[in-house]
Design a protein around this motif. Structure first.
Motif, mmCIF file in Angstrom:
data_model
loop_
_atom_site.group_PDB
_atom_site.id
_atom_site.type_symbol
_atom_site.label_atom_id
_atom_site.label_comp_id
_atom_site.label_asym_id
_atom_site.label_seq_id
_atom_site.Cartn_x
_atom_site.Cartn_y
_atom_site.Cartn_z
ATOM 1 N N THR A 216 0.836 -1.200 0.000
ATOM 2 C CA THR A 216 0.000 0.000 0.000
ATOM 3 C C THR A 216 0.870 1.248 0.000
ATOM 4 O O THR A 216 0.588 2.235 -0.690
ATOM 5 C CB THR A 216 -0.901 0.019 1.239
ATOM 6 O OG1 THR A 216 -1.457 -1.268 1.427
ATOM 7 C CG2 THR A 216 -2.010 1.033 1.091
ATOM 8 N N GLU A 217 1.931 1.167 0.791
ATOM 9 C CA GLU A 217 2.856 2.285 0.872
ATOM 10 C C GLU A 217 3.408 2.615 -0.520
ATOM 11 O O GLU A 217 3.435 3.778 -0.938
ATOM 12 C CB GLU A 217 4.002 1.898 1.819
ATOM 13 C CG GLU A 217 4.980 3.016 2.094
ATOM 14 C CD GLU A 217 6.244 2.499 2.773
ATOM 15 O OE1 GLU A 217 6.334 1.287 3.068
ATOM 16 O OE2 GLU A 217 7.150 3.311 2.981
ATOM 17 N N ALA A 218 3.799 1.558 -1.229
ATOM 18 C CA ALA A 218 4.338 1.764 -2.574
ATOM 19 C C ALA A 218 3.266 2.329 -3.503
ATOM 20 O O ALA A 218 3.526 3.211 -4.320
ATOM 21 C CB ALA A 218 4.885 0.455 -3.126
ATOM 22 N N LEU A 219 2.041 1.812 -3.375
ATOM 23 C CA LEU A 219 0.941 2.325 -4.203
ATOM 24 C C LEU A 219 0.751 3.814 -3.963
ATOM 25 O O LEU A 219 0.661 4.609 -4.903
ATOM 26 C CB LEU A 219 -0.368 1.618 -3.844
ATOM 27 C CG LEU A 219 -0.731 0.310 -4.510
ATOM 28 C CD1 LEU A 219 -2.118 -0.122 -4.041
ATOM 29 C CD2 LEU A 219 -0.735 0.460 -6.016
ATOM 30 N N LEU A 220 0.699 4.192 -2.663
ATOM 31 C CA LEU A 220 0.473 5.593 -2.321
ATOM 32 C C LEU A 220 1.608 6.465 -2.840
ATOM 33 O O LEU A 220 1.390 7.563 -3.355
ATOM 34 C CB LEU A 220 0.361 5.741 -0.805
ATOM 35 C CG LEU A 220 -0.987 5.316 -0.216
ATOM 36 C CD1 LEU A 220 -0.907 5.214 1.299
ATOM 37 C CD2 LEU A 220 -2.065 6.314 -0.619
ATOM 38 N N ALA A 221 2.826 5.945 -2.706
ATOM 39 C CA ALA A 221 3.980 6.732 -3.133
ATOM 40 C C ALA A 221 4.033 6.857 -4.645
ATOM 41 O O ALA A 221 4.687 7.739 -5.193
ATOM 42 C CB ALA A 221 5.259 6.087 -2.614
ATOM 43 N N SER A 222 3.366 5.943 -5.344
ATOM 44 C CA SER A 222 3.467 5.917 -6.799
ATOM 45 C C SER A 222 2.479 6.842 -7.473
ATOM 46 O O SER A 222 2.674 7.225 -8.623
ATOM 47 C CB SER A 222 3.205 4.496 -7.304
ATOM 48 O OG SER A 222 4.157 3.615 -6.776
#
Lengths: 299, 314, 696
Positions: C614-620
């Motif tokens: 999720t963190e990666a999704l948000l950062a992307s």
């Protein structure tokens, strides 16, 4: 709102008018892009009209011999000349055309109808039934067309009805395959799934939702099948199969004319030209139908 | 890839098996009984029954089929009723003749067909393409017998260039046979040329509209490079399949052509066998045609797979 | 300032369609300098692809430049002969296309496709060209560049294909202009972020000018120094990025920015009424006037000129001065969307995945327990018949949805989110586990299900083009569920269909129209009307707005929210876009490779700790704000359909990979202080710490 909403009375007429206007536009566009295919369509109509009303216009009996008029070259009395039995070639071509239209037209319609229903069902249902039917179709298609026809003529007797059965057996697998491939494409579309989860019957889904998408392809395929059927019947007639001797048949006429080529080449020319003209017209018409199909996909 | 080959071979076998069943059933339906064909009209009922037993005709259908199939696979195709000779050598000889005719036709037709189709496709909508489309459409519309008769009457009889009949003596050398083969091969080639040419054209046009062609052009490649390296490679893949299918078409087409030119091929033998109601001969002939056709399709599928990395490397 | 690399002056391009010339671009001017990234942003029908083709000098056969000039490095590019263009294509200007798979030749290896460009433009030998290809593949950060060079396009993933195309575009050492045509549109958001990083990094290394064409306002904000907004073939506004996002002067730009959902921002989206005019229906006045809320008579009558509002800020509007002075405001008249407050009990309801918990079953609309779904056939026979190898798309998913609420299910392509919804509604078989709808078991195909079950659950599909039968009128489509599921008579159904249309804000005369006459947004409205026809308790919304333009998307989202409030229907809202889900959902669940990895109430969802995925999704997610700092959590490209990894499914790509434990053990569900659940071996406080450090 409730007072004004009366779509059921107005709509069909509006829709029809809309469709007609659209058709007219498409035809004009076709005429601009590919005039030959329109000419082909007109040619097929011409042949069809000749087959329907021609026999009432010809003054000559297509099978009665008239030894006095043998091997006449084209003249006002006999525009296409006469053959070695003195029969009027134009009359024979018109009657032969009627036979060929009746036979191939019926056979094509039956094959397209049967093939569509089978293709709709197996394509939509999939699974084992589909696998079995497809393998059976592969097996039937592995038989060269003319050989299968010859085989059936041997098995069921040398008659026009056998030829009809043979064409149906030959073309049902092909039509099935074509329809099935369209169905496989259409059935993954969301609107089919929406109908499924809307509790629609299988009949409704197949014939109201899927079939309309298949019809354009079917029209093109039907026209192609029709032209191949004409080809096949002419070839059989040439081999002396599927026809009884004095009957006017284009293929048989060509075959008989071979021996008289030196004396009366018109005997060979006119029936050959009739076959080629009809087949080419049907092919052109099929090409036009294919283009119309592309237009509607683009729009 | 191995799974793909296995699947194709499996389907090939399955298709042949099913086809043989269909053919066998169709032949069994033939009217007129074998006894009359073999023993003549006045045969005694006892002799007829004995013959039925000898030929296994009193057995259930599937047993008969199994017996026939096992003998057929062992090369024992029985004797012809009408010619009173073993079937296999006869059929094989005629098949050889037909294949000779077919290969000459294909040699004549395929190279120009592919070339013309390619040129027409590259020039879509231009005069060359329009002319090609029209001429090929007419060629496809001319039945083989009409084409054959025109060639006989014009080339052989009026111009006196070649011989009208293609009946080759069995011991003729290839050089002797060739002049007689040219007209029938040309007849077959004419339709073949139009057919393959049209499909190549369609393939090229479809391929030209693919996005990768734009990528290739925008790399700055010369048009020639784009066509020969990028387009042709993909456009010719379906053409291979088309060529295989046209072998099947040839087998049908040759029946008519062989009759027009009185050429001793398999097709002519088949018409004869059916007229004579010679069951074993029909069975043998049809089965061998079917095998050739299915084999051509199998080879086309495998070739297609070998040339197409998407299948080769899956 | 240097002379521009590319300059387009008053360009007008038209297509000849059925004997008529139709303008696709009207009076477009722009100029791109060396090392500058110039963004072109536009919705579908804006003419951006035509602009790309014109700039590349490769218009389709029926297109022609009617007016204007294109100059490339001072050279008349518009009239350059084909030979000259062939010399420059690939050498001085190159393009990265939208759909990488179709842009690569399937029959040639990646290495060969790059090498042939090198050989064409340099005197390099084949061997040198191939070495250069490998070097370029390395430059675009592909793992195992030698291996990739030998592979065919279908053997590598979409992200890798796009990298290969970028390598190809950059292969020439003389590159002056790089045209990017929606280069990340077909990619997942995590892959998109990595590709954008790559562009940013490569830009620093070459001095080429970049023309970045996209529909995505977030991508533009992140990548470009200057942006031109294209609408219906004309430039509406052209300004430095910060000016455009901070002080836009054109109503279209302003409205567009208000129509994009933003993460963690509950402000109602403002939709733009109407639709983009087609080529045939271009208005004679301002092209935006028919949809503009502040259009005056002269806007409809006269085309406004492109005026200079400030230094470097161009705008094409009759009323830009009033907007600049603040005397003209674009009032927000869209339906007020109230964010419903979620009570503790309601959140707890969502949290309890499995039944047998105290919360009343009465409130439950749908519960799914341990649902597994598999594709493909087992066994040798199946394989021989051509079936694909078995693949479990959904693996042990449980959830509960209460009446009238929305559960947002977020995941990238291949995550199993759509498969899960399809298994609930019976379009694909549930392998194991159970699902209940209003206590009715969900089993079997739709045909095998009771009318009551079908009636209670409906679906809205992703592609509006495919969700309506093109051969049936809107009326025919709408009256079917009314007749089949509600048992209405034909006349009654026709009246009800008209009412349904009104409910989705379409006029009743649409009943006699065919889908071909409707725009994408209108089609989706009809599909929504159909889903509501039988008054279901639950609607599965499968990416209902992902194929719509931003301005239309906002209207559909608002419509869905309004209908939910009106009819108390529950949604399972599936999307790849966290911002969209965040806008509509009450509760959010994130799915990765068939398993839920995180779930929690929407209000507090966007604060750490998060599951690393999720963190990666948000950062992307590219944010539509040039000032936003992009967080550098990036995932390596996913391999094309590899086997399911052992332990935690995310471990091969996880930026917070711990070691052996992630590989060996499946992580447990953990709960943080705010009551959010996630599935990871790292405990909540540690994870929160880590993520705060990275500025999340």
């Amino acid at each position: 709102m409730r007072a004004t909403a009366q779509p059921s009375t107005l709509k069909p007429i509006q829709t029809l008018r809309l469709n007609l206007a659209r058709r007219g536009r498409l035809l004009r566009r076709l005429w601009r892009d590919a005039p030959l295919s329109v000419i082909g369509g007109v040619g097929v109509l011409f042949f069809l009209c000749m087959a329907l009303i021609g026999p009432y216009l010809t003054p000559y009996d297509p099978i009665a011999n008239s030894l006095r008029d043998r091997n006449q070259t084209p003249s006002w009395a006999h525009p296409f000349g006469t053959d070695n039995f003195g029969r009027d070639i134009l009359s024979r071509i018109i009657h032969g055309g009627r036979n060929i239209f009746a036979l191939t037209g019926t056979a094509t319609l039956v094959a397209v109808g049967l093939g569509s229903v089978i293709g709709l069902y197996v394509g939509y249902l999939g699974g084992w039934l589909d696998q079995i039917v497809m393998r059976l179709i592969d097996a039937l298609l592995a038989l060269p067309a003319l050989l299968l026809t010859l085989l059936l003529l041997g098995a069921l007797g040398n008659s026009r009805f056998t030829v009809l059965v043979a064409i149906v057996i030959l073309y049902v697998p092909i039509v099935t395959r074509v329809v099935r491939s369209v169905v496989l494409d259409v059935k993954t579309k969301a609107y089919i799934e929406a109908a499924e989860i809307g509790g629609e019957s299988r009949f409704h889904i197949l014939f109201r939702e899927v079939l309309p998408a298949v019809l354009p392809t079917l029209a093109v395929e039907g026209a192609l099948r029709f032209s191949y059927a004409i080809f096949l019947v002419a070839s059989l007639g040439f081999l002396g199969l599927g026809v009884a001797r004095p009957e006017p048949d284009w293929g048989l006429m060509v075959s008989e004319a071979r021996d008289w080529y030196a004396l009366s080449p018109h005997m060979l020319f006119f029936p050959s030209a009739a076959i080629v003209a009809l087949v080419v017209c049907v092919n052109l018409m099929a090409d036009g139908l294919r283009r119309l199909l592309e237009y509607s996909e683009v729009d | 890839m191995i799974a793909y080959i296995a699947r194709r071979v499996l389907f090939f076998g399955l298709t042949l098996l099913l086809t043989s069943l269909i053919v066998f059933a169709a032949v069994r339906l033939l009217p007129g009984d074998v006894e009359t064909a073999v023993l003549g009209r006045g045969a005694e009922p006892a002799a007829r029954a004995a013959l039925r037993q000898e030929l296994g005709l009193d057995l259930p259908f599937f047993v008969q089929y199994a017996n026939w199939l096992s003998r057929f696979l062992q090369g024992d195709w029985g004797n012809s009723y009408s010619i009173k000779a073993p079937i296999m050598p006869l059929v094989m000889e005629r098949l050889g003749n037909s294949l000779r005719l077919a290969s000459i036709a294909m040699l004549i037709a395929i190279p120009p067909a592919v070339l013309l189709g390619l040129l027409a496709g590259l020039n879509e909508g231009k005069p060359f393409d329009t002319a090609f489309s029209l001429i090929s459409l007419v060629l496809v519309g001319i039945p083989e017998f009409v084409m054959g008769i025109i060639l006989i009457n014009v080339v052989a009889l009026e111009w006196k260039l070649l011989l009208p009949s293609a009946s080759v003596p069995p011991d003729a050398s290839f050089g002797e046979a060739l002049p007689r083969l040219i007209l029938p091969s040309l007849t077959a080639a004419a339709v073949l040329l139009a057919y393959i040419g049209r499909l190549t054209r369609v393939g090229v046009i479809a391929e030209l509209r693919r996005t990768y062609v734009r990528t290739a052009v925008l790399k700055g490649l010369r048009w020639r490079q784009v066509v020969f390296k990028h387009v042709l490679r993909n456009a010719l893949l379906p053409t291979i399949t088309v060529i295989a299918i046209s072998i099947g078409w040839l087998i049908s087409g040759l029946v008519v052509i062989e009759n027009v030119f009185a050429y001793p091929g398999l097709g002519r033998l088949m018409v004869f066998a059916i007229q004579q109601r010679d069951l074993p001969l029909i069975l043998g002939g049809v089965m061998i045609s079917v095998t050739v056709f299915a084999l051509a399709n199998l080879i086309a599928d495998l070739l297609y797979a070998a040339l197409n990395p998407r299948i080769r490397l899956s | 300032m240097d002379a521009p690399i590319l300059s387009v002056e008053r360009l007008t391009v038209a297509y000849r369609l059925q004997g008529e010339w139709l303008e696709a671009l009207h009076d477009v001017s722009l100029s791109v300098a060396a090392a500058q990234t110039y963004g072109i942003v536009g919705e579908s029908g804006s003419g951006k692809s035509t602009l790309v083709q014109a700039v590349m000098g490769y218009l389709s056969a029926n297109g022609a430049v009617r007016q204007g000039a294109i100059t490339f490095e001072g050279e008349d590019w518009l009239h350059a002969p084909r030979r000259r263009r062939e010399q420059l294509w690939g050498a001085r200007l190159s393009m990265v296309p939208q759909d990488p798979l179709s842009a690569l030749n399937p029959a040639l290896t990646i290495g060969e496709q790059i090498a042939e460009l090198v050989m064409r433009h340099t005197r390099a030998s084949r061997r040198d060209a191939q070495a250069r290809a490998v070097e370029m593949l390395k430059r675009v950060k592909l793992p195992d560049p030698e291996g990739i060079a030998r592979r065919y396009p279908h053997q590598i993933s979409g992200g890798q294909q796009q990298r290969a195309l970028i390598a190809m575009a950059l292969a020439s050492p003389d590159l002056r202009l790089l045209v990017l045509d929606e280069p990340t549109t077909s990619l997942d958001v995590t892959t998109e972020a990595a590709i954008l990083d790559l562009f940013a990094e490569l830009q620093d290394n070459h001095r080429a000018a970049t023309l970045f064409v996209t529909h995505n306002l977030g991508v533009v904000a992140r990548m470009c120094q200057r942006v031109a907004v294209l609408y219906a073939g004309a430039v509406m506004e052209d300004a430095p990025t910060e000016t455009l996002y901070g002080a836009a002067l054109h109503p279209y730009t302003l409205l567009l920015l208000r129509a994009v959902p933003r993460i963690g921002d509950p402000t109602p989206l403002q939709a733009i009424a109407g639709r983009i005019p087609s080529l045939r229906q271009r208005p004679s006045g301002c092209v935006f006037a028919p949809r503009c809320p502040v259009a005056l008579e002269r806007c409809h009558a006269h085309k406004p000129p492109l005026e200079r509002a400030a230094d470097g800020h161009l705008v094409r509007c009759h009323r830009w001065r009033e907007i600049a002075e603040g005397t003209l405001r674009l009032e927000d008249e869209s339906a007020e969307l109230k964010r419903r407050e979620m009570g503790r009990a309601e959140i707890a309801f969502f949290d309890q995945l499995l039944s047998g918990e105290p919360n009343g079953a009465k409130a439950t609309v749908m519960r799914a327990e341990h649902v597994r779904v598999r594709y493909g056939a087992r066994g040798i026979l199946g394989r021989l018949l051509g079936a694909k190898p078995p693949f479990r798309a959904v693996d042990d998913v449980s959830m509960r949805i209460p009446r009238g609420k929305t559960l947002g299910l977020v995941g990238e392509s291949g995550s199993g989110k759509t498969t899960f919804a399809r298994s609930l509604i019976g379009l694909i078989e549930i392998e194991s586990g159970t699902a209940h709808l209003l206590e009715m078991p969900l089993r079997g195909t739709p045909r095998q299900r009771a009318k009551a079950t079908l009636k209670a659950m409906q679906m809205i599909f992703q592609h509006p083009e495919e969700s309506l039968n093109p051969y049936r009128t809107v009326g025919q489509t709408l009256r079917r569920p009314l007749m089949t599921l509600l048992g209405m008579k034909r006349a009654e159904a026709d009246r009800a269909a008209a009412d349904l249309l009104r409910a989705v804000n379409l006029p009743a005369d649409y009943l006699s129209r065919f889908p071909g006459e409707l725009s994408g947004g209108e089609k989706q409205r009809v599909a929504i009307a159909r889903a509501f026809a039988a008054q279901p308790a639950l609607i599965l919304c499968d990416e209902p707005v992902s194929s719509l333009d931003v301005s239309v998307q906002a209207a559909i989202l608002n419509l869905l929210a309004q209908l939910q409030a009106q009819y108390e229907v529950a949604y399972l809202f599936i999307s790849h876009d966290l911002a969209v889900v965040g806008y509509l959902a009450d509760y959010i669940a994130v799915i990765y490779r068939g398993q839920l990895v995180e779930r929690g109430a929407a209000e507090s969802f966007f604060t750490p700790p998060h599951h690393p995925y999720t963190e990666a999704l948000l950062a992307s997610i590219p944010l539509p704000d040039p000032k936003a700092k992009s967080r550098r959590i990036r995932l390596p490209d996913d391999q094309p359909s590899g086997a399911v990894p052992s332990g935690c499914r995310f471990h091969p790509r996880c930026p917070r990979y711990l070691g052996e434990i992630c590989r060996a053990q499946e992580p447990p569900w953990q709960r943080d202080d705010q009551g959010r659940y996630y599935r990871c071996h790292i405990p909540p406080h540690e994870l929160a710490e880590l993520q705060k450090e990275d500025g999340a």
